[in-house]
Write a protein that holds these residues in place. Structure first.
Motif, PDB file in Angstrom:
ATOM      1  N   PHE A   1       8.767 -11.031 -23.066  1.00  0.00           N
ATOM      2  CA  PHE A   1       9.775  -9.979 -22.948  1.00  0.00           C
ATOM      3  C   PHE A   1      10.903 -10.512 -22.069  1.00  0.00           C
ATOM      4  O   PHE A   1      10.785 -10.587 -20.846  1.00  0.00           O
ATOM      5  N   THR A   2      11.996 -10.889 -22.696  1.00  0.00           N
ATOM      6  CA  THR A   2      13.080 -11.574 -21.998  1.00  0.00           C
ATOM      7  C   THR A   2      14.142 -10.601 -21.505  1.00  0.00           C
ATOM      8  O   THR A   2      14.114  -9.407 -21.818  1.00  0.00           O
ATOM      9  N   GLU A   3      15.104 -11.114 -20.749  1.00  0.00           N
ATOM     10  CA  GLU A   3      16.222 -10.307 -20.287  1.00  0.00           C
ATOM     11  C   GLU A   3      17.054  -9.819 -21.473  1.00  0.00           C
ATOM     12  O   GLU A   3      17.572  -8.690 -21.466  1.00  0.00           O
ATOM     13  N   GLU A   4      17.203 -10.653 -22.513  1.00  0.00           N
ATOM     14  CA  GLU A   4      17.925 -10.224 -23.714  1.00  0.00           C
ATOM     15  C   GLU A   4      17.216  -9.041 -24.375  1.00  0.00           C
ATOM     16  O   GLU A   4      17.860  -8.085 -24.824  1.00  0.00           O
ATOM     17  N   HIS A   5      15.901  -9.113 -24.426  1.00  0.00           N
ATOM     18  CA  HIS A   5      15.114  -8.023 -24.999  1.00  0.00           C
ATOM     19  C   HIS A   5      15.299  -6.754 -24.164  1.00  0.00           C
ATOM     20  O   HIS A   5      15.463  -5.654 -24.704  1.00  0.00           O
ATOM     21  N   ARG A   6      15.276  -6.889 -22.854  1.00  0.00           N
ATOM     22  CA  ARG A   6      15.441  -5.733 -21.970  1.00  0.00           C
ATOM     23  C   ARG A   6      16.789  -5.056 -22.190  1.00  0.00           C
ATOM     24  O   ARG A   6      16.877  -3.830 -22.304  1.00  0.00           O
ATOM     25  N   ARG A   7      17.863  -5.873 -22.273  1.00  0.00           N
ATOM     26  CA  ARG A   7      19.196  -5.306 -22.479  1.00  0.00           C
ATOM     27  C   ARG A   7      19.295  -4.621 -23.839  1.00  0.00           C
ATOM     28  O   ARG A   7      19.963  -3.598 -23.977  1.00  0.00           O
TER      29      ARG A   7
ATOM     30  N   HIS B   1      -4.288  -9.618 -27.957  1.00  0.00           N
ATOM     31  CA  HIS B   1      -3.734 -10.833 -27.354  1.00  0.00           C
ATOM     32  C   HIS B   1      -4.027 -10.920 -25.852  1.00  0.00           C
ATOM     33  O   HIS B   1      -3.905 -11.991 -25.261  1.00  0.00           O
ATOM     34  N   LEU B   2      -4.395  -9.800 -25.252  1.00  0.00           N
ATOM     35  CA  LEU B   2      -4.633  -9.814 -23.808  1.00  0.00           C
ATOM     36  C   LEU B   2      -5.918 -10.540 -23.439  1.00  0.00           C
ATOM     37  O   LEU B   2      -6.011 -11.122 -22.349  1.00  0.00           O
ATOM     38  N   GLY B   3      -6.911 -10.504 -24.326  1.00  0.00           N
ATOM     39  CA  GLY B   3      -8.195 -11.110 -23.987  1.00  0.00           C
ATOM     40  C   GLY B   3      -8.816 -10.380 -22.810  1.00  0.00           C
ATOM     41  O   GLY B   3      -8.950  -9.149 -22.809  1.00  0.00           O
ATOM     42  N   ASP B   4      -9.165 -11.146 -21.772  1.00  0.00           N
ATOM     43  CA  ASP B   4      -9.772 -10.549 -20.575  1.00  0.00           C
ATOM     44  C   ASP B   4      -8.731 -10.114 -19.547  1.00  0.00           C
ATOM     45  O   ASP B   4      -9.083  -9.599 -18.478  1.00  0.00           O
ATOM     46  N   THR B   5      -7.444 -10.321 -19.868  1.00  0.00           N
ATOM     47  CA  THR B   5      -6.369  -9.939 -18.950  1.00  0.00           C
ATOM     48  C   THR B   5      -6.094  -8.446 -19.072  1.00  0.00           C
ATOM     49  O   THR B   5      -6.044  -7.910 -20.187  1.00  0.00           O
ATOM     50  N   THR B   6      -5.930  -7.774 -17.957  1.00  0.00           N
ATOM     51  CA  THR B   6      -5.582  -6.356 -18.017  1.00  0.00           C
ATOM     52  C   THR B   6      -4.091  -6.219 -18.282  1.00  0.00           C
ATOM     53  O   THR B   6      -3.311  -7.146 -18.053  1.00  0.00           O
ATOM     54  N   ILE B   7      -3.674  -5.039 -18.748  1.00  0.00           N
ATOM     55  CA  ILE B   7      -2.257  -4.823 -19.028  1.00  0.00           C
ATOM     56  C   ILE B   7      -1.443  -4.871 -17.740  1.00  0.00           C
ATOM     57  O   ILE B   7      -0.295  -5.326 -17.727  1.00  0.00           O
ATOM     58  N   GLU B   8      -2.051  -4.436 -16.626  1.00  0.00           N
ATOM     59  CA  GLU B   8      -1.352  -4.485 -15.338  1.00  0.00           C
ATOM     60  C   GLU B   8      -1.100  -5.934 -14.912  1.00  0.00           C
ATOM     61  O   GLU B   8      -0.007  -6.259 -14.414  1.00  0.00           O
ATOM     62  N   GLN B   9      -2.090  -6.800 -15.141  1.00  0.00           N
ATOM     63  CA  GLN B   9      -1.899  -8.217 -14.814  1.00  0.00           C
ATOM     64  C   GLN B   9      -0.794  -8.825 -15.692  1.00  0.00           C
ATOM     65  O   GLN B   9       0.030  -9.605 -15.213  1.00  0.00           O
ATOM     66  N   HIS B  10      -0.784  -8.430 -16.958  1.00  0.00           N
ATOM     67  CA  HIS B  10       0.255  -8.943 -17.862  1.00  0.00           C
ATOM     68  C   HIS B  10       1.643  -8.518 -17.400  1.00  0.00           C
ATOM     69  O   HIS B  10       2.574  -9.338 -17.390  1.00  0.00           O
ATOM     70  N   ILE B  11       1.785  -7.260 -17.012  1.00  0.00           N
ATOM     71  CA  ILE B  11       3.092  -6.760 -16.577  1.00  0.00           C
ATOM     72  C   ILE B  11       3.579  -7.527 -15.352  1.00  0.00           C
ATOM     73  O   ILE B  11       4.765  -7.905 -15.266  1.00  0.00           O
ATOM     74  N   GLU B  12       2.693  -7.779 -14.413  1.00  0.00           N
ATOM     75  CA  GLU B  12       3.081  -8.502 -13.196  1.00  0.00           C
ATOM     76  C   GLU B  12       3.438  -9.951 -13.496  1.00  0.00           C
ATOM     77  O   GLU B  12       4.382 -10.503 -12.937  1.00  0.00           O
ATOM     78  N   ARG B  13       2.698 -10.576 -14.388  1.00  0.00           N
ATOM     79  CA  ARG B  13       2.953 -11.981 -14.724  1.00  0.00           C
ATOM     80  C   ARG B  13       4.218 -12.161 -15.560  1.00  0.00           C
ATOM     81  O   ARG B  13       4.900 -13.175 -15.459  1.00  0.00           O
ATOM     82  N   GLU B  14       4.521 -11.171 -16.389  1.00  0.00           N
ATOM     83  CA  GLU B  14       5.638 -11.313 -17.325  1.00  0.00           C
ATOM     84  C   GLU B  14       6.979 -11.375 -16.611  1.00  0.00           C
ATOM     85  O   GLU B  14       7.914 -12.009 -17.088  1.00  0.00           O
ATOM     86  N   GLY B  15       7.100 -10.709 -15.479  1.00  0.00           N
ATOM     87  CA  GLY B  15       8.338 -10.856 -14.710  1.00  0.00           C
ATOM     88  C   GLY B  15       9.152  -9.583 -14.607  1.00  0.00           C
ATOM     89  O   GLY B  15       8.754  -8.497 -15.029  1.00  0.00           O
ATOM     90  N   LYS B  16      10.349  -9.739 -14.047  1.00  0.00           N
ATOM     91  CA  LYS B  16      11.176  -8.593 -13.662  1.00  0.00           C
ATOM     92  C   LYS B  16      11.667  -7.771 -14.850  1.00  0.00           C
ATOM     93  O   LYS B  16      11.828  -6.555 -14.746  1.00  0.00           O
ATOM     94  N   ALA B  17      11.955  -8.409 -15.980  1.00  0.00           N
ATOM     95  CA  ALA B  17      12.502  -7.679 -17.129  1.00  0.00           C
ATOM     96  C   ALA B  17      11.514  -6.610 -17.591  1.00  0.00           C
ATOM     97  O   ALA B  17      11.891  -5.439 -17.789  1.00  0.00           O
ATOM     98  N   LEU B  18      10.245  -6.974 -17.787  1.00  0.00           N
ATOM     99  CA  LEU B  18       9.247  -6.010 -18.248  1.00  0.00           C
ATOM    100  C   LEU B  18       8.925  -5.003 -17.153  1.00  0.00           C
ATOM    101  O   LEU B  18       8.719  -3.813 -17.423  1.00  0.00           O
ATOM    102  N   GLN B  19       8.876  -5.467 -15.904  1.00  0.00           N
ATOM    103  CA  GLN B  19       8.614  -4.545 -14.793  1.00  0.00           C
ATOM    104  C   GLN B  19       9.710  -3.481 -14.700  1.00  0.00           C
ATOM    105  O   GLN B  19       9.438  -2.315 -14.428  1.00  0.00           O
ATOM    106  N   TRP B  20      10.956  -3.879 -14.922  1.00  0.00           N
ATOM    107  CA  TRP B  20      12.069  -2.919 -14.905  1.00  0.00           C
ATOM    108  C   TRP B  20      11.853  -1.837 -15.960  1.00  0.00           C
ATOM    109  O   TRP B  20      12.051  -0.657 -15.707  1.00  0.00           O
ATOM    110  N   LEU B  21      11.431  -2.256 -17.155  1.00  0.00           N
ATOM    111  CA  LEU B  21      11.247  -1.317 -18.255  1.00  0.00           C
ATOM    112  C   LEU B  21      10.136  -0.322 -17.946  1.00  0.00           C
ATOM    113  O   LEU B  21      10.296   0.892 -18.149  1.00  0.00           O
ATOM    114  N   VAL B  22       9.011  -0.824 -17.441  1.00  0.00           N
ATOM    115  CA  VAL B  22       7.890   0.065 -17.128  1.00  0.00           C
ATOM    116  C   VAL B  22       8.296   1.050 -16.030  1.00  0.00           C
ATOM    117  O   VAL B  22       7.991   2.248 -16.111  1.00  0.00           O
TER     118      VAL B  22
END
Length: 621
Positions: free
Chosen positions: A106-112, A138-159
């Motif tokens: 989820f990139t900055e372009e996607h966020r905009r 696609h998450l496997g054993d990763t939780t959605i919260e871990q994914h959001i934190e790892r993905e970076g500021k663009a996705l965190q802004w959206l959530v």
């Protein structure tokens, strides 16, 4: 109602929003528990209903946008359908599910892009939105919260923008009913937080959209009728004797417009080329005709011709020499899945003008990505997209066709295109395209000659005889004189008092010629030579220009065409086409002569712009 209060809704209204290929349709099917939304691309909203976990659930799916492109690049149809969606589940949706695909960054372009598209529904949309992540496997054993934190500021802004409301779907595992009931519970919690309220669009905006949609449908019918009538007239003159055994085609357009795929569709075979900066010529037999297709290097869609390399510009010029004596048609390739902007119109106009003004009478707009239209017609797309695209279609004489290059098994799209090419050739009295040099002379050359000397290039506005508004100018489309600023109109500059070195206006000049009768005398003396020499494309441009200037009206325009068509309803052989041309020329000039010197002045001046060589031959000054 307090945020923490329990709330059970017997009815839930949901709108699905998101980019293309994010999983909106699959999510709608998962929510309803059955295949309600098919996998075809949709260009209009689709509404489905069903009972889910004891609730009556309405789901509205919307057309998707390109995730990496800003809202400005989205077609007007998709933007209008996005706004229209909330009116399909009155009094309004309880929630809007913003569908985001996991497994893709989820990139900055996607966020905009997301922000721009949701802003179409105003700021209040965010308090009614839940992020629905798809491809949960696609998450496997990763939780959605871990994914959001790892993905970076663009996705965190959206959530955060959605009030930390999110859910995960695995659309491959629809047997898991808990993912549905948990989502519905989250929706009820959000509605409780909104004090039981649903999303409501400003009624005035929705009313305006309905008025606009009604007017658009009327224009769609008018465009269809106009094109159908135009084609019927031409087809009535085409016989087997005019059936072209050979067709020569040049493909023009921006990068990634689909020229190469269109060439392969026309020729019915898959070919790949390594060179992107040179013309490519291919030949083959198609529908009983020997067809030559010349593909040209593409330009950047949003950049003017001045930013295009000299190599690409020279290749565009060279393309017409690769199929001597000249192409029957030039196909201008335009994508349907992105908005056609003013910048792109400027770019198209500049690049085609390299080949002289005459190019427009030999050009057909070839729209690609037909699959993106869904159940929408091409006429609906043209009318929805707005004045810029309408200007282009009108500039090309309402000649257009649609390709789905993903469905090459459909031969009819190719044969129908070739039929349209033959119709255009008939309208041009059998002429092929040859550019003009300065002064209006045609260029004749062989490919070998081109290698030794560059082709003469017609300079922009090299002719100093331009009326204040030209037929087909974007400023005149749909009577919208404000479409193009005066600063960008070369015609306006040429006719300003400063440019002419005096203070006389256009109306002053017409009045002066009315007093002296000079233009009428000139035009009358040149009548026979005009009828003998004027070419059909120039004549068509003159008629359009006279209509724009109010010299003739719609009824008189139709009368000219009808009189020309009355040439004994004969088949359109070469000799008969010449008779049609002469008849139309005679009716046109006689009609203008009857209107007096001011009208003659307008026609004479326009002729100087459209055919400088004929203007000089007729002795005009």
């Amino acid at each position: 109602m307090a945020s923490g209060d329990s709330l059970h809704l017997s009815e839930l209204r949901i709108v699905l929003l998101g980019g293309r290929y994010e999983g909106k349709r699959s999510s709608g099917n998962t929510i309803l528990g059955r295949e309600e939304f098919d996998l075809r691309t949709v260009a209009q909203c689709v509404k489905r209903q069903g009972e889910v976990a004891g609730r009556q659930v309405t789901v509205v799916n919307t057309p998707g946008w390109w995730r990496n492109l800003p809202v400005e690049s989205t077609t007007e149809l998709v933007k209008q359908e996005t706004v229209h969606s909330v009116s399909l589940c009155p009094p309004g949706p309880h929630t809007l599910l913003l569908v985001i695909k996991l497994g893709v960054s989820f990139t900055e372009e996607h966020r905009r892009s997301v922000e721009g598209h949701l802003q179409l529904l105003s700021d209040i949309v965010w308090s009614h939105t839940i992020v629905l992540f798809t491809c949960g496997d696609h998450l496997g054993d990763t939780t959605i919260e871990q994914h959001i934190e790892r993905e970076g500021k663009a996705l965190q802004w959206l959530v955060d923008k959605c009030g930390n409301r999110y859910h995960v779907f695995n659309n491959k595992n629809r047997g898991d009913g808990t993912q549905i009931t948990e989502l519905l519970d989250k929706m009820e919690e959000m509605v409780a937080g909104n004090r039981g309220g649903h999303y409501e669009m400003d009624r005035k905006i929705l009313d305006k959209i309905e008025v606009w949609r009604t007017a658009k449908e009327m224009r769609v019918k008018q465009r269809k009728a106009k094109v159908m009538k135009q084609r019927e007239i031409l087809r009535s003159f085409i016989s087997e004797s005019l059936h072209l055994s050979e067709l020569r085609i040049v493909l023009l357009g921006g990068r990634d417009a689909g020229k190469r795929s269109s060439r392969n569709t026309i020729l019915g075979r898959e070919e790949f080329d390594s060179a992107d900066d040179q013309c490519v010529k291919k030949q083959g037999e198609v529908a009983g005709r020997q067809v030559t297709v010349v593909d040209t290097p593409g330009w950047w869609n949003n950049l003017p011709v001045e930013n295009t390399t000299e190599l690409v510009k020279q290749e565009i010029l060279r393309s017409v020499s690769l199929c001597p004596p000249g192409p029957h048609t030039l196909l201008l390739v335009i994508r349907l899945d992105v908005s056609f902007t003013e910048e792109e119109a400027n770019s198209v106009e500049g690049h085609l003008q390299l080949l002289s003004e005459r190019v427009w009478s030999h050009t057909i707009v070839l729209f690609t990505c037909e699959d993106c239209l869904g159940d929408t017609t091409i006429e609906q797309h043209i009318e929805t997209e707005g004045k810029v695209l309408q200007w282009l279609v009108e500039k090309c004489g309402n000649r257009y066709h649609v390709f789905n290059n993903k469905n090459r098994a459909d031969d009819t799209q190719v044969t129908e295109l070739l039929d349209r090419v033959e119709e255009m050739v008939a309208a041009n009295s059998g002429d092929v395209f040859q550019p003009e040099m300065d002064g209006g002379q045609e260029m004749n050359w062989s490919p070998e000659e081109y290698q030794t000397s560059p082709l003469p290039l017609k300079r922009a506005n090299s002719i100093g005889i331009n009326p204040p508004s030209l037929s087909g100018s974007r400023a005149q489309t749909d009577n919208d004189s404000g479409w193009r600023s005066d600063a960008g109109s070369d015609a306006g500059l040429l006719w300003s008092p400063e440019k002419r070195g005096g203070g006389s206006s256009w109306s002053d000049l017409r009045s002066e010629h009315a007093r002296t009768g000079f233009s009428e005398k000139q035009l009358r003396s040149a009548r026979l030579a005009f009828v003998e020499r004027v070419k059909m494309p120039v004549l068509d441009d003159l008629l359009d220009g006279l209509l724009q200037e109010g010299v003739i009206n719609d009824a008189e325009m139709e009368a000219v065409k009808v009189e020309a068509v009355k040439v004994k309803a004969v088949k359109m052989e070469a000799v008969k086409m010449e008779a049609v041309r002469k008849d139309r020329a005679q009716v046109t000039i006689d009609m203008v002569l009857r209107k007096g010197s001011p009208s003659c002045f307008v026609m004479k001046t326009m002729l100087g712009n459209y055919d400088p060589a004929l203007y000089k031959t007729l002795g005009f000054k």
